[in-house]
Design an enzyme around this catalytic site. Sequence first.
Site, PDB file in Angstrom:
ATOM      1  N   GLN A  80      -4.916  -1.281   9.534  1.00 26.50           N
ATOM      2  CA  GLN A  80      -4.711  -2.600   8.921  1.00 26.50           C
ATOM      3  C   GLN A  80      -5.241  -3.693   9.860  1.00 26.50           C
ATOM      4  OE1 GLN A  80      -3.685  -3.075   5.808  1.00 26.50           O
ATOM      5  NE2 GLN A  80      -3.835  -5.301   5.977  1.00 26.50           N
ATOM      6  N   LYS A 110       0.847  -1.210   0.000  1.00 32.41           N
ATOM      7  CA  LYS A 110       0.000   0.000   0.000  1.00 32.41           C
ATOM      8  C   LYS A 110       0.875   1.250   0.000  1.00 32.41           C
ATOM      9  CE  LYS A 110      -3.845  -2.365   2.234  1.00 32.41           C
ATOM     10  NZ  LYS A 110      -4.711  -2.583   3.410  1.00 32.41           N
ATOM     11  N   ASP A 153     -11.207   2.655   3.680  1.00 30.31           N
ATOM     12  CA  ASP A 153     -11.384   1.204   3.708  1.00 30.31           C
ATOM     13  C   ASP A 153     -12.867   0.828   3.687  1.00 30.31           C
ATOM     14  OD1 ASP A 153      -9.340  -0.643   3.567  1.00 30.31           O
ATOM     15  OD2 ASP A 153      -8.718  -0.390   5.655  1.00 30.31           O
TER      16      ASP A 153
HETATM   17  N1  GUN Z   1      -6.782  -6.885   6.076  1.00 35.15           N
HETATM   18  C1  GUN Z   1      -7.095  -7.662   5.011  1.00 35.15           C
HETATM   19  N2  GUN Z   1      -7.604  -6.916   4.019  1.00 35.15           N
HETATM   20  C2  GUN Z   1      -7.621  -5.642   4.454  1.00 35.15           C
HETATM   21  C3  GUN Z   1      -8.032  -4.413   3.864  1.00 35.15           C
HETATM   22  O1  GUN Z   1      -8.520  -4.333   2.722  1.00 35.15           O
HETATM   23  N3  GUN Z   1      -7.880  -3.320   4.650  1.00 35.15           N
HETATM   24  C4  GUN Z   1      -7.370  -3.383   5.916  1.00 35.15           C
HETATM   25  N4  GUN Z   1      -7.293  -2.258   6.614  1.00 35.15           N
HETATM   26  N5  GUN Z   1      -6.998  -4.501   6.495  1.00 35.15           N
HETATM   27  C5  GUN Z   1      -7.116  -5.629   5.758  1.00 35.15           C
END
Ligand code: GUN
Length: 285
Positions: A96, A52, A119
């Site tokens: 996350q 990311k 998100d």
């Molecule tokens: N953990 C697994 N997929 C995601 C996601 O798309 N966003 C976040 N913040 N955590 C995750």
Amino acid sequence: MAILDGKKAAAELKEEVKIGLAEYYSKGAPKCNLAIIMVGDNPASEVYVRNKAKACEAVGIGGKLVKLSEKTTQKELELFIKAISNDKSVHGVLVQLPLPAHLDETRATELVPTQKDVDGFTAQSLGRLVVGEKGFLSCTPGGIIYLLKKYKIVLSGKHVVIIGRSKIVGKPMALALLNENCTVTVCHSKTRNLAKITKSADIIICAVGKPKFLTSDMVGFGAVVVDVGINRTEEGLVGDVDYEGVNKYASFITPVPGGVGPMTVAYLMKNTFDAYVNQLDGKYE
Ligand code: GUN
């Protein structure tokens, strides 16, 4: 069988974001910033947040990756999320997941203000999806819909079977596909006669977190198969779909890696750009 190339579609989506941002920057707009909060050192999360942050850099978003200690308390995490959310120079905030077991994920993610919830995990964002209001769609469902449309796969009227009912994928995926006029069936660990249901699907979205869970006997001829899984096994990275068996039946299929994973990251860039534009509130246009 054709491959749904997530790497290629993600590169295109990121390019669109990069061009969009460059246009704002050329007019003197402030830097777009995304805060990525990670607690502890979950190895899979380490890889995701790194990807990311890399994507942010590639498109021109300032990625603020903040790693908090495994020992962070709920109170400390909440104070931190509140503080970073109040920072006007930060346009998107993501926590996350998963968080370490001693922390309450819902209480933490709910602190992200709706306008920065890139998100799409808050009750407000999910609720907007329910009532059909504009809001942030979670990145994996958003990325999947973008990918299917890129390959001109018609969604309206199709029977989509989603395996998995998580807050991150299954639930928002179901809502987003309903909004695309799909007929949606959500299956999960307690579903009976799963293979009978998946065999009747035009599109199968598999998000169970079990290597090679979806096998060829569960797939009808010509189905579109989307594999959300990323499982680390002795064989290396393996999806939730038994690719070698299923690809003989599928009309389209996503590979692992190079399918849904890059789309999730690219859609995060899109959501962050949209959050930024909303927060600029018509300035620099
Ligand atoms: N953990 C697994 N997929 C995601 C996601 O798309 N966003 C976040 N913040 N955590 C995750």
